[in-house]
Write a protein that holds these residues in place. Structure first.
Motif, short mmCIF file in Angstrom:
data_model
loop_
_atom_site.label_atom_id
_atom_site.label_comp_id
_atom_site.label_asym_id
_atom_site.label_seq_id
_atom_site.Cartn_x
_atom_site.Cartn_y
_atom_site.Cartn_z
N SER A 47 3.08 94.98 96.60
CA SER A 47 3.21 94.03 97.70
C SER A 47 4.64 93.52 97.84
CB SER A 47 2.27 92.84 97.46
OG SER A 47 2.68 92.12 96.30
N SER A 48 5.47 93.81 96.84
CA SER A 48 6.85 93.33 96.89
C SER A 48 7.74 94.31 97.64
CB SER A 48 7.39 93.11 95.47
OG SER A 48 7.31 94.32 94.74
N GLU A 49 8.91 93.84 98.02
CA GLU A 49 9.85 94.70 98.75
C GLU A 49 10.60 95.63 97.82
OE1 GLU A 49 13.31 91.36 98.85
OE2 GLU A 49 11.39 91.02 99.75
N HIS A 50 10.49 95.40 96.50
CA HIS A 50 11.24 96.21 95.53
C HIS A 50 10.60 97.58 95.38
CE1 HIS A 50 13.53 92.73 94.42
NE2 HIS A 50 12.43 92.06 94.16
N THR A 51 11.43 98.60 95.43
CA THR A 51 11.00 99.96 95.17
C THR A 51 11.65 100.40 93.87
OG1 THR A 51 10.90 100.40 97.53
CG2 THR A 51 10.93 102.29 96.07
N LEU A 52 10.83 100.81 92.94
CA LEU A 52 11.37 101.24 91.66
C LEU A 52 12.02 102.60 91.76
CD1 LEU A 52 8.49 100.24 89.23
CD2 LEU A 52 10.57 99.01 89.73
N ILE A 53 13.01 102.83 90.93
CA ILE A 53 13.61 104.15 90.81
C ILE A 53 12.59 105.05 90.13
CG2 ILE A 53 15.43 105.48 89.69
CD1 ILE A 53 17.14 102.93 89.74
N ALA A 54 12.33 106.20 90.69
CA ALA A 54 11.44 107.16 90.04
C ALA A 54 12.03 107.49 88.68
CB ALA A 54 11.30 108.41 90.89
N ARG A 55 11.18 107.59 87.67
CA ARG A 55 11.67 107.81 86.31
C ARG A 55 10.64 108.55 85.49
NH1 ARG A 55 12.99 102.08 84.71
NH2 ARG A 55 13.27 101.85 86.92
N ALA A 56 11.12 109.13 84.41
CA ALA A 56 10.26 109.79 83.42
C ALA A 56 10.55 109.18 82.07
CB ALA A 56 10.55 111.29 83.40
N ALA A 57 9.61 109.31 81.14
CA ALA A 57 9.77 108.90 79.74
C ALA A 57 9.99 107.40 79.55
CB ALA A 57 10.88 109.70 79.07
N ALA A 58 9.45 106.57 80.46
CA ALA A 58 9.52 105.11 80.33
C ALA A 58 8.26 104.62 79.63
CB ALA A 58 9.62 104.47 81.71
N THR A 59 8.24 103.33 79.26
CA THR A 59 7.03 102.74 78.72
C THR A 59 6.55 101.62 79.63
OG1 THR A 59 8.36 101.29 77.30
CG2 THR A 59 7.46 103.28 76.30
N LEU A 60 5.24 101.42 79.64
CA LEU A 60 4.59 100.38 80.43
C LEU A 60 3.65 99.66 79.48
CD1 LEU A 60 4.51 99.50 83.43
CD2 LEU A 60 2.56 101.02 83.71
N SER A 61 3.91 98.38 79.22
CA SER A 61 3.16 97.62 78.22
C SER A 61 2.48 96.42 78.86
CB SER A 61 4.10 97.12 77.12
OG SER A 61 4.82 98.18 76.55
N PRO A 62 1.20 96.15 78.49
CA PRO A 62 0.53 94.96 79.03
C PRO A 62 1.10 93.68 78.41
CG PRO A 62 -0.86 96.02 77.40
CD PRO A 62 0.35 96.90 77.58
#
Length: 128
Positions: free
Chosen positions: A31-46
């Motif tokens: 819903s935000s205006e920010h678009t993330l840079i496409a990336r590989a090998a990142a982590t996503l933590s709760p």
């Protein structure tokens, strides 16, 4: 997606019913205006947000795009589907605060009741 390269999309698997073993995928539209840079090998933590006792946020760290490894940190608020940049990537030592080097392929885990994320290892542009 039929293209090649790094992706920047966010998907959620909803386990509809444990009794029947059904689940469905949903593409999450930020819903935000920010678009993330496409990336590989990142982590996503709760992570828990300060106004919630339960994990309702996702902390995105690192990874690499088509050019270099990244060190920026983003927070996704699952309640609002909005991304917020917490720490900007800076390759300049004079600008950067005490922080880990840009990296990808690292491990990350939530610690201390989902209010802290610990990272370990990975690869950088200087890795052999």
């Amino acid at each position: 997606s039929s293209g090649q390269g790094d992706l920047g999309d966010l998907w959620m698997l909803r386990c509809d019913s444990a009794a029947t073993g059904t689940a469905s995928w949903e593409l999450v539209a930020p819903s935000s205006e920010h678009t993330l840079i496409a990336r590989a090998a990142a982590t996503l933590s709760p992570v828990s947000l300060s106004d919630s006792a339960h994990p309702v946020g996702l902390l995105l760290f690192g990874g690499h795009d088509d050019v270099s490894y990244l060190s920026n940190v983003w927070l996704f608020d699952a309640r609002t589907a909005a991304w917020t940049m917490l720490l900007r990537h800076s390759a300049q030592a004079a600008v950067a605060s005490v922080r880990p080097d840009a990296r990808g392929g690292h491990s990350a885990i939530t610690h201390n009741g989902s209010s802290e994320v610990v990272i370990f290892g990975g690869a950088t542009d200087d890795s052999v």
